[in-house]
Enzyme design. Structure first.
Site, mmCIF file in Angstrom:
data_model
loop_
_atom_site.group_PDB
_atom_site.id
_atom_site.type_symbol
_atom_site.label_atom_id
_atom_site.label_comp_id
_atom_site.label_asym_id
_atom_site.label_seq_id
_atom_site.Cartn_x
_atom_site.Cartn_y
_atom_site.Cartn_z
ATOM 1 N N ARG A 1 -25.305 5.283 -3.605
ATOM 2 C CA ARG A 1 -24.306 6.346 -3.594
ATOM 3 C C ARG A 1 -24.046 6.843 -2.177
ATOM 4 N NH1 ARG A 1 -25.848 11.207 -4.318
ATOM 5 N NH2 ARG A 1 -27.390 10.812 -5.945
ATOM 6 N N ASP B 1 0.133 10.029 1.720
ATOM 7 C CA ASP B 1 -0.153 9.003 0.716
ATOM 8 C C ASP B 1 0.653 7.764 1.107
ATOM 9 O OD1 ASP B 1 -0.222 7.333 -1.516
ATOM 10 O OD2 ASP B 1 -0.237 8.989 -2.951
ATOM 11 N N TYR C 1 3.505 11.557 -6.759
ATOM 12 C CA TYR C 1 2.712 10.906 -7.798
ATOM 13 C C TYR C 1 2.340 11.899 -8.901
ATOM 14 C CZ TYR C 1 -0.883 8.230 -10.137
ATOM 15 O OH TYR C 1 -1.621 7.589 -11.091
ATOM 16 N N LYS D 1 -3.537 -0.469 -5.960
ATOM 17 C CA LYS D 1 -2.204 -1.044 -5.926
ATOM 18 C C LYS D 1 -2.172 -2.262 -4.994
ATOM 19 C CE LYS D 1 -1.685 2.456 -8.610
ATOM 20 N NZ LYS D 1 -1.227 3.768 -8.177
#
Ligand SMILES: *Cc1c(COP(=O)(O)O)cnc(C)c1O
Length: 378
Positions: free
Chosen positions: A53, A177, A105, A202
């Site tokens: 982590r 973004d 978005y 994406k």
């Protein structure tokens, strides 16, 4: 790492983070799945790692690749694009005020409306193509100015340089973004932004099979370190296998973007002259209101577009239903072409026009795509 950093983006995409494995000479990077790493005699991190982590080698390769592609000092990877967004917003000192686009978005819109008020973060939504409106929204105080360009689904173009100047003049951090453009087309940090956000789900992943997100920072400062610390404590980290798939996507990102853009251009030329189409939203069209800015800040115009059909919602749904090669599905940036009626997936009060279909142009032979569009429009 010995790869020089003055390389062009296409070479960076292939090489950075993909260095030959020193242990074995393997040309493709290994996936390191270990959750825990051996301590030294004094409990120190022997090879820089302790627990998955908090960091792992496969993720570090991807972070290095994304930082190099964006021209950033440092980058973080997250379990999804939304985890990257919330990791950033939740690191803001509160109370905070955020100025963000009214056309962005949908996940960010929901997050901002439902989760930020309880965290003492207020949000002003504004048309980012209207610099006067942005200036007056910022005059009320702003800690973070959020840009998304091209925007979803109207493909509006925001002027990153002008907006960064406004944001900085008001003491804000400026984040962009860059999911639709990718660093192969736009590098927001070069235009003045402080932070770049990606849904690597994406184009970076590129094959519709891996979820992920990233933030790239122009400075490795206290804020970047806070976001990193929060990520490593709250745990929305990217899994090593996902990091490896995304790194694999990096290698072909430049080639894929070139073909995505070339296919999109031909499809736009076909659709723009079709009598069943009322309007094509694509920044590469000279009459698009953001065309000049796009030509300045983008190397190419991307492969996302939307069309508005003559005949309203019924025509749009009928067309989507008749296509054979385009899949009617959400998301974008994969090899396969997708089409989607945005208003249908936006809930009870859709912001997208009812006659609008959003298209993610894939990597098929473009003549097959155009024939498919033609038969669906007739
Ligand atoms: C998909 C997407 C996101 C959210 O990313 P996830 O990986 O789905 O969490 C954010 N911004 C844009 C522009 C997107 O397309």
């Amino acid at each position: 790492m010995n790869t020089p950093h003055n390389l062009r983006p296409g070479t960076v995409a292939v090489h950075i983070g993909n260095e030959v494995d020193p242990a074995t000479g393997a040309v493709a990077p290994p996936i390191q799945l270990a959750t825990t790493f051996r301590h030294g005699a004094d409990g120190e991190r022997l090879n820089g790692y302790e627990y998955q982590r908090e960091g792992n080698p496969t993720n570090d390769r991807l972070r290095e690749a994304i930082a190099a592609l964006e021209g950033a000092r440092t980058a973080l990877t997250f379990a999804s694009g939304m985890a990257a967004i919330s990791g950033l917003f939740e690191s803001l000192p509160t109370p905070a005020r955020v100025v963000m686009p009214n056309d962005c978005y949908v996940g960010l819109q929901i997050y901002a409306a439902e989760f930020l008020p309880a965290r003492s973060i207020t949000v002003a939504r504004v048309d980012m193509t209207d610099l006067h409106a942005v200036r007056s929204a910022c005059a009320g105080g702003v800690d973070l100015l959020w840009i998304e360009t091209p925007s979803n689904p109207l493909m509006r173009i925001s002027d990153i340089a002008a907006l960064s100047e406004i944001g900085h003049a008001h003491g804000a951090l400026v984040a962009c973004d860059n999911t639709f453009a990718t660093p192969l087309l736009t590098r927001p940090l070069e235009h003045g932004a402080d932070i770049v956000m990606h849904s690597t789900t994406k184009y970076f992943g590129g094959h519709s099979d891996v979820l992920g997100g990233a933030l790239a920072f122009v400075r490795d400062d206290d804020f970047a370190k806070l976001v990193a610390h929060r990520l490593h404590i709250t745990g929305a980290v990217l899994a090593p296998f996902s990091a490896w798939l995304t790194l694999r996507g990096c290698r072909s990102l430049s080639a894929r973007m070139a073909m995505h853009c070339a296919n999109a251009r031909k499809i736009v030329d076909f659709l723009a002259n079709h009598p069943a189409i009322e309007r094509v939203n694509y920044p590469g069209i000279a009459s698009h209101p953001g065309h000049e800015v796009a030509a300045r800040q983008m190397r190419n115009f991307g492969a996302m577009l939307s069309i508005q059909l003559v005949g309203g919602r019924e025509s749009a749904l009928a067309m989507a239903g008749k296509l054979r090669i385009f899949t009617n599905a959400t998301s974008l940036g994969g090899c396969e072409s997708l089409i989607e009626h945005r208003a249908s997936v936006e809930g009870p009060n859709p912001s997208s026009p009812q006659n609008l279909l959003r298209i993610s142009v894939g990597l098929e032979d473009v003549d097959d795509l155009i024939e498919d569009l033609a038969q669906a429009l007739n």
